[in-house]
Design a protein around this motif. Sequence first.
Motif, PDB file in Angstrom:
ATOM      1  N   VAL A   1       8.901   9.530  -8.874  1.00  0.00           N
ATOM      2  CA  VAL A   1       9.029   8.107  -8.890  1.00  0.00           C
ATOM      3  C   VAL A   1       8.434   7.361  -7.614  1.00  0.00           C
ATOM      4  O   VAL A   1       7.471   6.562  -7.519  1.00  0.00           O
ATOM      5  N   ALA A   2       9.097   7.520  -6.513  1.00  0.00           N
ATOM      6  CA  ALA A   2       8.815   7.177  -4.995  1.00  0.00           C
ATOM      7  C   ALA A   2       7.374   7.644  -4.709  1.00  0.00           C
ATOM      8  O   ALA A   2       6.517   6.567  -4.225  1.00  0.00           O
ATOM      9  N   THR A   3       6.763   8.728  -5.031  1.00  0.00           N
ATOM     10  CA  THR A   3       5.565   9.244  -4.942  1.00  0.00           C
ATOM     11  C   THR A   3       4.407   8.351  -5.677  1.00  0.00           C
ATOM     12  O   THR A   3       3.510   7.878  -5.140  1.00  0.00           O
ATOM     13  N   GLU A   4       4.756   8.283  -7.032  1.00  0.00           N
ATOM     14  CA  GLU A   4       3.663   7.457  -7.736  1.00  0.00           C
ATOM     15  C   GLU A   4       3.901   5.816  -7.707  1.00  0.00           C
ATOM     16  O   GLU A   4       2.815   5.247  -7.647  1.00  0.00           O
ATOM     17  N   TYR A   5       5.029   5.414  -6.989  1.00  0.00           N
ATOM     18  CA  TYR A   5       5.006   4.073  -6.564  1.00  0.00           C
ATOM     19  C   TYR A   5       4.024   3.706  -5.556  1.00  0.00           C
ATOM     20  O   TYR A   5       3.711   2.535  -5.462  1.00  0.00           O
ATOM     21  N   LYS A   6       3.575   4.524  -4.611  1.00  0.00           N
ATOM     22  CA  LYS A   6       2.576   4.431  -3.958  1.00  0.00           C
ATOM     23  C   LYS A   6       1.256   4.157  -4.637  1.00  0.00           C
ATOM     24  O   LYS A   6       0.363   3.068  -4.055  1.00  0.00           O
ATOM     25  N   THR A   7       1.019   4.882  -5.571  1.00  0.00           N
ATOM     26  CA  THR A   7      -0.194   4.486  -6.321  1.00  0.00           C
ATOM     27  C   THR A   7      -0.141   3.115  -6.916  1.00  0.00           C
ATOM     28  O   THR A   7      -0.943   2.451  -6.973  1.00  0.00           O
ATOM     29  N   TYR A   8       0.994   2.652  -7.458  1.00  0.00           N
ATOM     30  CA  TYR A   8       1.382   1.419  -8.000  1.00  0.00           C
ATOM     31  C   TYR A   8       0.926   0.365  -7.235  1.00  0.00           C
ATOM     32  O   TYR A   8       0.328  -0.651  -7.537  1.00  0.00           O
TER      33      TYR A   8
END
Length: 318
Positions: free
Chosen positions: A104-111
């Motif tokens: 989740v933390a990794t994809e949050y950067k994409t968000y």
Amino acid sequence: MAKPRIFVSSTYYDLKHIRADIERFIREFGYDAVLNEKGHIAYGSGESLQNYCYKEISHCDILISIIGGRYGSSSNADYSVSNQELMTALEQGKQVYIFIDSAVATEYKTYRANKHLSDISYQAVDNIKIYEFLDSVYSLPKNNTIHEFSNAHNITSFLKEQWAGLFQRLLNDESKKREVDLIQKLSETSDTLNQLVEYLVNEKQGSEAAINTILTTNHPIYNEIQRLANIHFRVFFETGAELASMLKVLGFVKIMNDDFEAKENYSSWKFPNNKTKAIRISHKIFDMNDEVGHKLKLLTPRDWKDEYIEIEDGLIPF
């Protein structure tokens, strides 16, 4: 003996194994774990179930917030129940530890890079509101602990170190408290000394020699010389000559006359290894008419003035 109560906050079905491991870890520490699914929260009929969860947080000392990929049940338009539990703990000033699933933390950067776009789907979360909530989490003051995790061991290892640090800080605070108590006792001792001398003088129940001995032994100049001159042993002298001899042995250099008897009303001594700093000692605390070494005048802590001994800095080296 009272135990720390630790509230574990997260969605249930996707993180139930993590929650079970965290509960076991907390109990092994000897603390009380508070988990909704284990019946640790008492519910009534007067309010909604989530409100009883929020109220239970006020009876806990620590909240562990675990944020995964499921949004969970909605509490209001902005937050899920687990989100609101975290915000409630923060509002109440509780010690909070926040753990975010690594994916989740990794994809949050994409968000963050694409939040202005509306046609993007995300794989790590089931509701974009999770990322919207993380915006609030990451904007919290820096003293809130936020840590990523891939498994329960990541969480328990981090908590073990954090709680060890809290325990060490507690011991350090207790040590400082003892120092404060000691200072208070020393202050009380000074007051007692003044009262004792006044009593002996007023009631004439002590000889002059006894009073002089008390005052000489407890003269405030000793602590001031020791503190300002940075001397690491107990200081004692009865005359200006003895003080001058001691300072010379310690490497201090007299600025004016080589002996203690100067025309000025004070004497200055330069510090060893610091030619621009000196300690200035007033002659008002000595009997300058005494021919045998200039005897120290007897003063109580109440009679002492800071101007009697001062530090001079920024002198021109000679």
